[in-house]
Design an enzyme around this catalytic site. Structure first.
Site, PDB file in Angstrom:
ATOM      1  N   SER A  70       0.837  -1.192   0.000  1.00  0.00           N
ATOM      2  CA  SER A  70       0.000   0.000   0.000  1.00  0.00           C
ATOM      3  C   SER A  70       0.874   1.245   0.000  1.00  0.00           C
ATOM      4  O   SER A  70       2.051   1.186  -0.360  1.00  0.00           O
ATOM      5  CB  SER A  70      -0.940  -0.026   1.207  1.00  0.00           C
ATOM      6  OG  SER A  70      -1.943   0.966   1.098  1.00  0.00           O
TER       7      SER A  70
ATOM      8  N   GLY B  28       2.218   3.121   2.444  1.00  0.00           N
ATOM      9  CA  GLY B  28       3.388   3.148   3.313  1.00  0.00           C
ATOM     10  C   GLY B  28       4.580   2.447   2.717  1.00  0.00           C
ATOM     11  O   GLY B  28       5.716   2.936   2.785  1.00  0.00           O
ATOM     12  N   GLU B  29       4.343   1.301   2.102  1.00  0.00           N
ATOM     13  CA  GLU B  29       5.423   0.546   1.472  1.00  0.00           C
ATOM     14  C   GLU B  29       5.912   1.237   0.196  1.00  0.00           C
ATOM     15  O   GLU B  29       7.099   1.159  -0.146  1.00  0.00           O
ATOM     16  CB  GLU B  29       4.959  -0.879   1.164  1.00  0.00           C
ATOM     17  CG  GLU B  29       4.697  -1.716   2.402  1.00  0.00           C
ATOM     18  CD  GLU B  29       3.447  -1.283   3.163  1.00  0.00           C
ATOM     19  OE1 GLU B  29       3.464  -1.309   4.410  1.00  0.00           O
ATOM     20  OE2 GLU B  29       2.447  -0.889   2.502  1.00  0.00           O
ATOM     21  N   TYR B  30       5.011   1.925  -0.484  1.00  0.00           N
ATOM     22  CA  TYR B  30       5.442   2.687  -1.664  1.00  0.00           C
ATOM     23  C   TYR B  30       6.399   3.809  -1.262  1.00  0.00           C
ATOM     24  O   TYR B  30       7.381   4.086  -1.966  1.00  0.00           O
ATOM     25  CB  TYR B  30       4.232   3.255  -2.391  1.00  0.00           C
ATOM     26  CG  TYR B  30       4.600   4.160  -3.553  1.00  0.00           C
ATOM     27  CD1 TYR B  30       5.260   3.652  -4.667  1.00  0.00           C
ATOM     28  CD2 TYR B  30       4.310   5.517  -3.524  1.00  0.00           C
ATOM     29  CE1 TYR B  30       5.625   4.472  -5.731  1.00  0.00           C
ATOM     30  CE2 TYR B  30       4.660   6.346  -4.585  1.00  0.00           C
ATOM     31  CZ  TYR B  30       5.315   5.821  -5.683  1.00  0.00           C
ATOM     32  OH  TYR B  30       5.675   6.641  -6.723  1.00  0.00           O
TER      33      TYR B  30
ATOM     34  N   ALA C 215       9.622   2.389  -0.967  1.00  0.00           N
ATOM     35  CA  ALA C 215      10.186   2.038  -2.274  1.00  0.00           C
ATOM     36  C   ALA C 215      10.728   3.245  -3.030  1.00  0.00           C
ATOM     37  O   ALA C 215      11.679   3.111  -3.812  1.00  0.00           O
ATOM     38  CB  ALA C 215       9.126   1.338  -3.124  1.00  0.00           C
TER      39      ALA C 215
END
EC number: 2.4.99.12
Length: 418
Positions: free
Chosen positions: A58, A60-62, A65
């Site tokens: 989602s 947060g992980e983007y 990244a």
């Protein structure tokens, strides 16, 4: 176990389609996936060059990244970058505007063997990155079968996870598919090594790189700045459980201004908060559009996308979620060099940044309204406040460079193989 896993994916697909009739979020997820293969095919007909694929759960992980993508593009400026999301809360927000370095964004299909092979064949990545924890077995196995280099970045593991259980062989095999795993902390590295996994590097959390960049170039909101006459506290991603402890403090703090950013923009919830707050409040959507300064005591942000830059106005921050589904991003306010408060965590090991901030003297756990008041009284004293601010700056500065270190190791390994 693999048969059970695939049956689980069939069930997941069915439940999402059933749930989409009642949930707007699931409706977006189901509808968005209907066009995934078609959009990939159209994209690759136009962009047929070398491609690196990043998968994130989602938003947060983007954000984790993003600095890795930037570091990768510095080394491979001509490669095409594709990002897949599992959750609509990430995809739907990111797709609204052009993303730097990213050429293509899509939903990850439900993780059936058929979908996974079709996805990998159509996208045809030359390299793949999975961020933190969103690991889908069939997509990973399909990429491994095609000898696509696989990397797991910003990984954070806990001993109670299935990968380290006596029955977790299938999931351990999943981790073994990665050519290299980059972890956030020593505990994760030790768990993987005890499990017999190799090619592990401790490179830290790339979120530090991302929040630091935001702190240097925050979005400007002059309409908010014009109304600031006192010291400001930002309450970010707050839920009802947080506000139950915060509203009494707000009502006693006539010498402060508050910016409140709810996690969920729900008109009914916001209205209830406004009724419970005795000081004058205004929603951001009610700001004057004619250029006149808008005075405010309590400003409630009733939209998505502003929060990460709002900390530029704050002397303190409170971050919500700890008492509910999970603590939200405390690194964003720390990057602006201000102390942060948050509720007691249900799963401490799941959010190591909370413990680190506690240890460094820039993060403060408060379990009730009394502790909110006590901590804020202490942090209002100049000596304690300056010490906490310096600790926040040190914590962020000491953890920069994760993305660059990750890509550097990959480049060295690639060079050796060539």
């Amino acid at each position: 176990m693999r048969i059970l896993y695939n049956l689980g994916m069939i069930l997941l697909d069915w439940l999402m389609k059933i749930g989409s009739k009642r949930s707007d979020k699931l409706k977006l997820a189901v509808k968005g996936r209907e066009k995934t293969f078609e959009s990939i095919k159209s994209f690759r007909e136009i962009q047929s060059g070398k491609l690196v694929w990043f998968h994130v759960a989602s938003l947060g992980e983007y954000l984790q990244a993003k600095p890795v993508i930037a570091a990768f593009k510095k080394q491979h400026p001509h490669w095409v970058v594709a990002v897949s999301f599992f959750s609509p809360s990430g995809y739907e927000q990111v797709i609204k505007k052009k993303q730097e370095w990213v050429d293509f964004i899509c939903y990850l299909p439900i993780d059936s063997p058929k979908n996974a092979h079709q996805f990998i064949d159509l996208l045809s990545p030359d390299m793949a990155f999975f961020i933190k924890y969103d690991l889908w077995a069939n997509h990973i196995f399909a990429a491994k079968k095609r000898k696509i280099p696989l990397y797991l970045v910003a990984a954070s593991f806990r001993a109670e996870q299935v990968y380290f259980a006596w029955y977790g062989g299938f999931f351990k095999k999943l981790l073994a598919c990665f050519d290299h795993i980059f972890v956030q902390n020593e505990a994760s590295q030790e768990l993987l090594e005890r499990a017999g996994l190799k090619s592990i590097s401790l490179t830290g959390d790339p979120r530090f790189d991302n929040v630091y960049k935001t702190s240097l170039q925050p979005k400007l909101f002059p309409e908010i700045a014009q109304g600031i006459t006192q010291k400001v506290m930002v309450l970010g991603s707050v839920w009802q459980e947080d506000m139950d402890n915060l509203i009494p403090f707000i009502n006693q703090s006539k010498n402060l201004q508050f910016i409140i950013a709810p996690h969920d923009i729900n008109a009914g919830v916001i209205e209830n908060w406004q009724k419970a707050i005795t000081l004058p409040s205004i929603k951001y959507s009610e700001f004057s559009k004619v250029g006149q300064p808008t005075a405010w005591n309590i400003l409630i942000i009733d939209n998505i996308g502003m929060l990460s830059s709002l900390y530029q106005f704050a002397q303190w921050a409170y971050i919500g979620g700890a008492m509910g589904k999970g603590l939200h991003n405390i690194l964003e306010p720390l990057a602006f060099g201000i102390p942060v408060l948050f509720g007691p965590l249900k799963k401490v090991s799941k959010f190591p940044e909370a413990g680190i901030s506690n240890q460094n003297g820039c993060g403060f756990t408060v379990k009730d309204e009394r502790e909110v008041k006590t901590v804020m009284e202490k942090l209002s004293q100049p000596a304690h406040y300056e010490q906490a601010c310096q600790a926040a700056k040190n914590l962020v500065n000491d953890n920069l460079g994760s993305a660059e270190r990750t890509i550097e190791i990959i480049m060295i390994e690639t060079w050796k193989e060539e």
